[in-house]
Design a protein around this motif. Structure first.
Motif, mmCIF file in Angstrom:
data_model
loop_
_atom_site.group_PDB
_atom_site.id
_atom_site.type_symbol
_atom_site.label_atom_id
_atom_site.label_comp_id
_atom_site.label_asym_id
_atom_site.label_seq_id
_atom_site.Cartn_x
_atom_site.Cartn_y
_atom_site.Cartn_z
ATOM 1 N N THR A 53 -3.004 2.668 -3.533
ATOM 2 C CA THR A 53 -2.053 3.448 -2.748
ATOM 3 C C THR A 53 -0.904 2.528 -2.341
ATOM 4 O O THR A 53 -1.021 1.295 -2.413
ATOM 5 C CB THR A 53 -2.720 4.013 -1.479
ATOM 6 O OG1 THR A 53 -3.092 2.916 -0.639
ATOM 7 C CG2 THR A 53 -3.939 4.862 -1.819
ATOM 8 N N GLN A 54 0.181 3.131 -1.889
ATOM 9 C CA GLN A 54 1.291 2.325 -1.376
ATOM 10 C C GLN A 54 0.821 1.483 -0.196
ATOM 11 O O GLN A 54 1.229 0.335 -0.051
ATOM 12 C CB GLN A 54 2.461 3.219 -0.982
ATOM 13 C CG GLN A 54 3.179 3.827 -2.155
ATOM 14 C CD GLN A 54 4.326 4.726 -1.744
ATOM 15 O OE1 GLN A 54 4.419 5.165 -0.601
ATOM 16 N NE2 GLN A 54 5.207 5.008 -2.701
ATOM 17 N N ARG A 100 -1.633 -5.887 0.812
ATOM 18 C CA ARG A 100 -1.900 -7.061 -0.026
ATOM 19 C C ARG A 100 -0.723 -8.029 -0.099
ATOM 20 O O ARG A 100 -0.919 -9.213 -0.321
ATOM 21 C CB ARG A 100 -2.316 -6.622 -1.428
ATOM 22 C CG ARG A 100 -3.682 -5.955 -1.419
ATOM 23 C CD ARG A 100 -4.144 -5.654 -2.810
ATOM 24 N NE ARG A 100 -5.353 -4.844 -2.778
ATOM 25 C CZ ARG A 100 -6.136 -4.674 -3.825
ATOM 26 N NH1 ARG A 100 -5.850 -5.256 -4.972
ATOM 27 N NH2 ARG A 100 -7.210 -3.931 -3.726
ATOM 28 N N ILE A 101 0.498 -7.500 0.043
ATOM 29 C CA ILE A 101 1.659 -8.406 -0.047
ATOM 30 C C ILE A 101 2.387 -8.541 1.288
ATOM 31 O O ILE A 101 3.473 -9.108 1.355
ATOM 32 C CB ILE A 101 2.622 -8.004 -1.181
ATOM 33 C CG1 ILE A 101 3.232 -6.631 -0.931
ATOM 34 C CG2 ILE A 101 1.922 -8.067 -2.534
ATOM 35 C CD1 ILE A 101 4.405 -6.346 -1.828
ATOM 36 N N ASN A 102 1.775 -7.984 2.339
ATOM 37 C CA ASN A 102 2.273 -8.173 3.705
ATOM 38 C C ASN A 102 3.654 -7.560 3.961
ATOM 39 O O ASN A 102 4.567 -8.228 4.450
ATOM 40 C CB ASN A 102 2.256 -9.661 4.069
ATOM 41 C CG ASN A 102 2.223 -9.866 5.569
ATOM 42 O OD1 ASN A 102 1.755 -9.009 6.304
ATOM 43 N ND2 ASN A 102 2.732 -10.993 6.012
ATOM 44 N N VAL A 103 3.794 -6.291 3.583
ATOM 45 C CA VAL A 103 4.995 -5.511 3.911
ATOM 46 C C VAL A 103 4.527 -4.144 4.407
ATOM 47 O O VAL A 103 3.336 -3.849 4.373
ATOM 48 C CB VAL A 103 5.952 -5.334 2.696
ATOM 49 C CG1 VAL A 103 6.505 -6.667 2.224
ATOM 50 C CG2 VAL A 103 5.265 -4.590 1.562
ATOM 51 N N SER A 104 5.443 -3.316 4.845
ATOM 52 C CA SER A 104 5.062 -1.973 5.284
ATOM 53 C C SER A 104 4.975 -1.018 4.083
ATOM 54 O O SER A 104 5.550 -1.272 3.026
ATOM 55 C CB SER A 104 6.082 -1.438 6.294
ATOM 56 O OG SER A 104 7.300 -1.159 5.646
ATOM 57 N N ARG A 105 4.255 0.073 4.288
ATOM 58 C CA ARG A 105 4.159 1.091 3.238
ATOM 59 C C ARG A 105 5.531 1.665 2.924
ATOM 60 O O ARG A 105 5.854 1.961 1.783
ATOM 61 C CB ARG A 105 3.199 2.216 3.670
ATOM 62 C CG ARG A 105 2.975 3.234 2.531
ATOM 63 C CD ARG A 105 2.619 4.611 3.035
ATOM 64 N NE ARG A 105 3.565 5.197 3.944
ATOM 65 C CZ ARG A 105 4.720 5.791 3.576
ATOM 66 N NH1 ARG A 105 5.076 5.847 2.303
ATOM 67 N NH2 ARG A 105 5.515 6.321 4.473
ATOM 68 N N GLN A 106 6.371 1.784 3.947
ATOM 69 C CA GLN A 106 7.712 2.333 3.750
ATOM 70 C C GLN A 106 8.545 1.440 2.820
ATOM 71 O O GLN A 106 9.336 1.936 2.021
ATOM 72 C CB GLN A 106 8.424 2.500 5.103
ATOM 73 C CG GLN A 106 7.831 3.588 5.970
ATOM 74 C CD GLN A 106 6.606 3.141 6.774
ATOM 75 O OE1 GLN A 106 6.137 2.017 6.661
ATOM 76 N NE2 GLN A 106 6.078 4.057 7.582
ATOM 77 N N VAL A 107 8.367 0.141 2.935
ATOM 78 C CA VAL A 107 9.085 -0.794 2.050
ATOM 79 C C VAL A 107 8.668 -0.563 0.600
ATOM 80 O O VAL A 107 9.503 -0.472 -0.303
ATOM 81 C CB VAL A 107 8.850 -2.263 2.478
ATOM 82 C CG1 VAL A 107 9.331 -3.233 1.418
ATOM 83 C CG2 VAL A 107 9.535 -2.543 3.802
ATOM 84 N N ALA A 167 7.447 2.158 -0.670
ATOM 85 C CA ALA A 167 7.990 3.466 -1.066
ATOM 86 C C ALA A 167 9.462 3.343 -1.456
ATOM 87 O O ALA A 167 9.892 3.924 -2.466
ATOM 88 C CB ALA A 167 7.822 4.472 0.069
ATOM 89 N N LYS A 168 10.251 2.581 -0.681
ATOM 90 C CA LYS A 168 11.672 2.400 -1.002
ATOM 91 C C LYS A 168 11.849 1.663 -2.325
ATOM 92 O O LYS A 168 12.740 1.987 -3.108
ATOM 93 C CB LYS A 168 12.390 1.657 0.125
ATOM 94 C CG LYS A 168 12.638 2.517 1.336
ATOM 95 C CD LYS A 168 13.418 1.761 2.398
ATOM 96 C CE LYS A 168 13.702 2.680 3.585
ATOM 97 N NZ LYS A 168 14.569 2.056 4.580
ATOM 98 N N TRP A 169 11.004 0.660 -2.590
ATOM 99 C CA TRP A 169 11.085 -0.057 -3.870
ATOM 100 C C TRP A 169 10.807 0.894 -5.029
ATOM 101 O O TRP A 169 11.503 0.881 -6.035
ATOM 102 C CB TRP A 169 10.073 -1.191 -3.912
ATOM 103 C CG TRP A 169 10.351 -2.347 -2.995
ATOM 104 C CD1 TRP A 169 11.545 -2.671 -2.397
ATOM 105 C CD2 TRP A 169 9.419 -3.332 -2.559
ATOM 106 N NE1 TRP A 169 11.402 -3.802 -1.629
ATOM 107 C CE2 TRP A 169 10.109 -4.223 -1.712
ATOM 108 C CE3 TRP A 169 8.065 -3.549 -2.805
ATOM 109 C CZ2 TRP A 169 9.482 -5.319 -1.134
ATOM 110 C CZ3 TRP A 169 7.446 -4.635 -2.220
ATOM 111 C CH2 TRP A 169 8.147 -5.505 -1.390
ATOM 112 N N GLU A 170 9.783 1.732 -4.881
ATOM 113 C CA GLU A 170 9.408 2.653 -5.955
ATOM 114 C C GLU A 170 10.445 3.749 -6.168
ATOM 115 O O GLU A 170 10.594 4.251 -7.277
ATOM 116 C CB GLU A 170 8.033 3.258 -5.682
ATOM 117 C CG GLU A 170 6.907 2.258 -5.827
ATOM 118 C CD GLU A 170 5.526 2.879 -5.655
ATOM 119 O OE1 GLU A 170 5.423 4.111 -5.466
ATOM 120 O OE2 GLU A 170 4.537 2.114 -5.723
ATOM 121 N N LYS A 171 11.157 4.129 -5.117
ATOM 122 C CA LYS A 171 12.213 5.147 -5.247
ATOM 123 C C LYS A 171 13.521 4.545 -5.739
ATOM 124 O O LYS A 171 14.457 5.272 -6.068
ATOM 125 C CB LYS A 171 12.459 5.824 -3.896
ATOM 126 C CG LYS A 171 11.341 6.726 -3.446
ATOM 127 C CD LYS A 171 11.676 7.310 -2.081
ATOM 128 C CE LYS A 171 10.514 8.062 -1.501
ATOM 129 N NZ LYS A 171 10.771 8.469 -0.104
#
Length: 143
Positions: free
Chosen positions: A16-17, A23-30, A32-36
């Motif tokens: 999941t996001q 695992r890489i120590n960022v937020s789920r929103q970050v 999501a923004k990368w994937e979009k």
């Protein structure tokens, strides 16, 4: 391109996001923004993502599987494209494959086949190195 690769890799690895983010120590929103494609991971995060998915950084950023719907190959594995068989049965080994495996004009290639799995082409020098690794010396007392 990287946004598509990130999403395909995440789905391929059944993450999941939120799991990627942890695992890489960022937020789920970050994530999501990368994937979009709304933002792009910096070099440090790109390296962490490449490590997470066991792909090269170059493939993470540049791999274009849009037309083929292929997933990025793991490190050390390649997809060099398609070779067509010529009128006399000849094939052209793609330049990138020749470069990676240091294949030069006049080098011999071993063609292996398995009716269920297809063909494999191995540089002769690599085949001999492999066979030398698996050979066991024959001893008279083993008879």
């Amino acid at each position: 391109m990287i946004n598509t690769n990130l999403k395909k890799l995440r789905l391929h690895h059944k993450l999941t996001q939120e799991e990627v983010a942890l695992r890489i120590n960022v937020s789920r929103q970050v994530v999501a923004k990368w994937e979009k494609g709304e933002s792009t991971p910096d070099l440090g995060h790109s390296q962490a993502l490449a490590k997470l998915y066991n792909v090269s950084l170059d493939n993470l950023v540049n791999f274009d599987g849009e037309d083929t719907n292929l997933i990025i190959p793991p490190k050390g594995k390649y997809f060099f494209g398609v070779a067509k068989i010529g009128d006399r049965g000849q094939i052209v080994v793609p330049k990138k494959a020749r470069d990676v495996f240091q294949i030069k004009p006049g080098d011999a290639l071993v063609i292996l086949g398995d009716e269920d799995r297809g063909l494999a082409i191995v540089p002769e020098k690599m085949m001999y190195a492999f066979l030398n690794l698996v050979q066991t010396p024959f001893h008279k007392e083993d008879e």
